[in-house]
Write a protein that holds these residues in place. Structure first.
Motif, PDB file in Angstrom:
ATOM      1  N   THR A   8       4.639   2.941  -2.624  1.00  0.00           N
ATOM      2  CA  THR A   8       5.368   3.596  -3.704  1.00  0.00           C
ATOM      3  C   THR A   8       6.034   2.518  -4.545  1.00  0.00           C
ATOM      4  OG1 THR A   8       5.776   5.552  -2.366  1.00  0.00           O
ATOM      5  CG2 THR A   8       7.210   5.234  -4.280  1.00  0.00           C
ATOM      6  N   ARG A  10       8.627   1.871  -7.563  1.00  0.00           N
ATOM      7  CA  ARG A  10       9.686   2.430  -8.403  1.00  0.00           C
ATOM      8  C   ARG A  10       9.722   1.647  -9.696  1.00  0.00           C
ATOM      9  NH1 ARG A  10      15.202   4.065  -5.290  1.00  0.00           N
ATOM     10  NH2 ARG A  10      14.290   5.693  -4.015  1.00  0.00           N
ATOM     11  N   PRO A  22       9.357   6.927  -9.583  1.00  0.00           N
ATOM     12  CA  PRO A  22       8.464   6.494  -8.494  1.00  0.00           C
ATOM     13  C   PRO A  22       7.022   6.905  -8.756  1.00  0.00           C
ATOM     14  CG  PRO A  22       9.706   8.429  -7.834  1.00  0.00           C
ATOM     15  CD  PRO A  22      10.167   8.077  -9.223  1.00  0.00           C
ATOM     16  N   VAL A  24       3.224   6.716  -6.672  1.00  0.00           N
ATOM     17  CA  VAL A  24       2.592   6.456  -5.374  1.00  0.00           C
ATOM     18  C   VAL A  24       1.156   5.973  -5.604  1.00  0.00           C
ATOM     19  CG1 VAL A  24       1.900   7.450  -3.167  1.00  0.00           C
ATOM     20  CG2 VAL A  24       4.024   8.205  -4.268  1.00  0.00           C
ATOM     21  N   GLU A  93       3.293   2.600   3.516  1.00  0.00           N
ATOM     22  CA  GLU A  93       4.469   3.399   3.158  1.00  0.00           C
ATOM     23  C   GLU A  93       5.672   2.565   2.745  1.00  0.00           C
ATOM     24  OE1 GLU A  93       5.243   6.721   5.708  1.00  0.00           O
ATOM     25  OE2 GLU A  93       3.122   7.223   5.844  1.00  0.00           O
ATOM     26  N   GLU A  95       8.075   0.926  -0.043  1.00  0.00           N
ATOM     27  CA  GLU A  95       8.504   1.189  -1.415  1.00  0.00           C
ATOM     28  C   GLU A  95       8.978  -0.123  -2.009  1.00  0.00           C
ATOM     29  OE1 GLU A  95      11.120   4.479  -2.134  1.00  0.00           O
ATOM     30  OE2 GLU A  95      10.311   5.584  -0.433  1.00  0.00           O
TER      31      GLU A  95
END
Length: 115
Positions: A8, A10, A22, A24, A93, A95
């Motif tokens: 992800t 941002r 955000p 993905v 996963e 970010e």
């Protein structure tokens, strides 16, 4: 799916106003360089449907694993262009924040928020 991850990103448009979006990305190769991923994201967001124009046209260029944007330890948190994503600590996963370095420098010098 070894070597691929969901990441992800941002997109930080404003630190002061806490304006971010955000996005993905699936199937991200962790063996590509940070610079290659930056270029991929730039191209993708420029044409992404549903992404507001200010986010698509902004001059992003720096990644960090610190989402809250710690004002310390830049040398550890800001990802280096020549590192692979894996070496930089990106995993499935993860970010990351994507922002303009000049905006971060201004915010770091005067870390105030406006609502």
């Amino acid at each position: 799916m070894d070597g691929e991850a969901v990441v992800t990103v941002r997109l930080v448009r404003s630190f002061e106003h806490r304006n971010f979006k955000p996005i993905v990305f699936h199937g991200v190769s962790l063996d590509q360089t940070v610079q290659d991923f930056i270029e991929f994201v730039r191209v993708d967001i420029a044409t992404k449907p549903g992404l507001p124009l200010p986010f698509r046209k902004y001059a992003y260029g720096t990644y960090t694993n610190e989402l809250v944007m710690s004002l310390y330890d830049d040398d550890k948190l800001i990802l280096q262009d020549d590192q692979t994503l894996r070496t930089a600590g990106v995993a499935n996963e993860t970010e990351v924040a994507f922002f303009r370095e000049e905006d971060y420098s201004l915010y770091r010098a005067n870390p105030k928020t406006a609502w």
